[in-house]
Design a protein around this motif. Structure first.
Motif: not given
Length: 306
Positions: A75, A176-181, A185, A239, A298, A300
């Motif tokens: 982000n 890629a926003a799905e990699r934020n946590h 990305e 993915a 996973k 974080q």
């Protein structure tokens, strides 16, 4: 002449941000009229604004402050890209410090190799009080590469890189926003670019210092991070579109072998108090990560602003 944006994403590191930004102000061999600095504050409250406003008073080129309250490094980088006007985007982390010739070296390599992305070395430096596992910790946070400049058949991370904007699959929101946590990305982006034929280059003269935050200079952090790094190949295959199930199985099998062999060696090294014992534990953790890469495993590391 191409316009260059230097981007520094930051989150609650005012001192590191100031060091990084001032090192950018001290760049030589580049026309300041072609430069701008974008600082992206990825905190729920605009905590970096006072630092950015103070830095802007003595900036030799435009400084643009961006507040992105939505948690996550993807982000933050996308918010910066939306405000950046550069044809070329140079990334510097808020725990890095660039020598005076850093940007000129990146730009020269980009021109020389007609590269879509140029990467440079990262040299980590631990505080003097860090004694145990010091060599390992400095290597862990460093980035090494070829001794000579040239074309790469692989990619590295985003910190200390220069990207040609026209080569991005999405010039405004490429991360890629799905990699934020969970991070990665940048690996995902560069992987997609490589598959599309992007040209990567390496320039050893474009090196930067990295000063890891003290809380990360411990095995509890680096081994967990090594485990997360190990998850990368398996999760990237999962993915893919469509999912590369054979690739997942192959990496998981490799992980089992690595975790078993390196784990046994790490146990022996630990019993004998060998100097390189942390290195073997790191390798075992990366192998384990390839095997246990999904949902509940996973870890974080990113995406928190509170």
């Amino acid at each position: 002449m191409a316009r260059v944006t230097i981007m520094i994403p930051t989150q609650r590191r005012p001192d590191g941000l100031a060091v990084a930004a001032r090192s950018v102000f001290g760049q030589v061999g580049v026309d300041p009229a072609t430069l701008e600095l974008v600082i992206v504050d990825n905190d729920q409250v605009p905590s970096a604004r006072p630092v950015a406003e103070d830095l802007a008073k003595n900036a030799p080129f435009p400084l643009i402050y961006v507040h992105e309250p939505k948690a996550g490094v993807a982000n933050a980088r996308n918010a910066g890209m939306a405000k950046a006007s550069g044809d070329l985007i140079a990334f510097l982390d808020d725990d890095e410090e660039a020598p005076a010739g850093w940007l000129a070296a990146l730009l020269a390599a980009q021109d020389r190799f007609d590269a879509d992305v140029v990467f440079g070395p990262v040299k980590a430096r631990a505080p003097a009080q860090i004694v145990e596992h010091r060599d390992y910790l400095e290597r862990f946070f460093s980035r090494e590469g070829p001794a000579e400049a040239g074309i790469l058949d692989r990619h590295y991370g985003c910190g200390d890189s220069l990207i040609r904007r026209a080569a991005l699959p999405d010039p405004v929101s490429p991360f890629a926003a799905e990699r934020n946590h969970i991070g990665g990305e940048d690996d995902m982006l560069f992987g997609h670019m490589g598959a599309a034929g992007a040209r990567f280059a390496w320039e050893p003269a474009a090196w930067v210092w990295e000063d890891p935050v003290p809380s990360r200079l411990s095995l509890s952090y680096t081994i967990a991070r090594a485990f997360a790094y190990g998850q990368g190949p398996s999760s990237h295959c999962a993915a893919a579109t469509p999912p590369d199930r054979l690739g997942v199985a192959r990496w998981m099998a490799i992980g089992v072998v690595q975790a078993t062999l390196f784990g046994a060696m790490a146990g022996f090294k630990w019993l004998t108090r060998a100097k390189d014992r942390a290195e073997w534990l790191d390798r075992a953790a990366r192998g384990l990560g390839k095997t246990f890469w999904w949902g509940p495993f996973k870890i974080q590391f990113y995406g928190r602003t509170a």
